[in-house]
Design a protein around this motif. Structure first.
Motif, short mmCIF file in Angstrom:
data_model
loop_
_atom_site.label_atom_id
_atom_site.label_comp_id
_atom_site.label_asym_id
_atom_site.label_seq_id
_atom_site.Cartn_x
_atom_site.Cartn_y
_atom_site.Cartn_z
N ALA A 37 0.83 -1.21 0.00
CA ALA A 37 0.00 0.00 0.00
C ALA A 37 0.86 1.25 0.00
CB ALA A 37 -0.92 0.00 1.21
N SER A 65 -2.34 3.87 6.15
CA SER A 65 -1.78 2.53 6.04
C SER A 65 -0.42 2.41 6.69
CB SER A 65 -1.71 2.10 4.58
OG SER A 65 -0.76 2.85 3.87
N PRO A 100 -4.81 -0.18 4.17
CA PRO A 100 -4.00 -0.70 3.07
C PRO A 100 -4.82 -1.28 1.92
CG PRO A 100 -3.31 -1.70 5.15
CD PRO A 100 -4.50 -0.87 5.42
N THR A 103 -6.33 1.57 -0.11
CA THR A 103 -5.26 2.23 -0.87
C THR A 103 -4.91 1.42 -2.11
OG1 THR A 103 -4.34 3.18 1.13
CG2 THR A 103 -2.89 3.07 -0.77
N ILE A 104 -4.73 0.12 -1.95
CA ILE A 104 -4.34 -0.72 -3.08
C ILE A 104 -5.46 -0.78 -4.12
CG2 ILE A 104 -3.82 -3.10 -3.75
CD1 ILE A 104 -2.38 -3.33 -1.00
#
Length: 110
Positions: A37, A65, A100, A103-104
């Motif tokens: 992330a 994250s 995370p 974000t990804i």
């Protein structure tokens, strides 16, 4: 034949709840996703002119994250031993993988 003990017993004090076992894996996954992330969030700034709102959300989750996720994981692992804080620790464990993962997923959509 070998006798095996069942994983789940009727004695709640002697058995590890399945929820705690799942949360151990969830927090481990969150810890493993944090470097990915961080990388994806760092590259998201290149799309700021095309998708400014998405990049703003990615930036917030990117900061979360690598700042909030490790703190939530530590809170989960420390609160497991104290019955008074067990509920707060479980909540921290369930919330830890959200920054995370978001974000990804958002960075992949840019």
């Amino acid at each position: 034949m070998h006798e095996t003990t069942p994983l789940l017993t009727t004695d709640r004090a002697a058995a590890t709840p399945v929820t705690d076992m799942v949360l151990r894996w969830v927090t481990t996954l969150a810890l493993a996703l944090t470097p990915m992330a961080f990388l994806f969030g760092a590259f998201a700034g290149m799309a700021a002119e095309v998708h400014p709102q998405t990049v703003a959300v990615v930036t917030v989750c990117w900061f979360g994250s690598w700042t909030a996720t490790p703190l939530l994981i530590v809170a989960f692992w420390l609160c497991r031993r104290r019955p008074a804080l067990a509920r707060a620790g479980r909540c921290a464990g369930w919330v830890a993988p959200i920054p995370p993962t978001v974000t990804i997923l958002l960075a992949l959509g840019l």
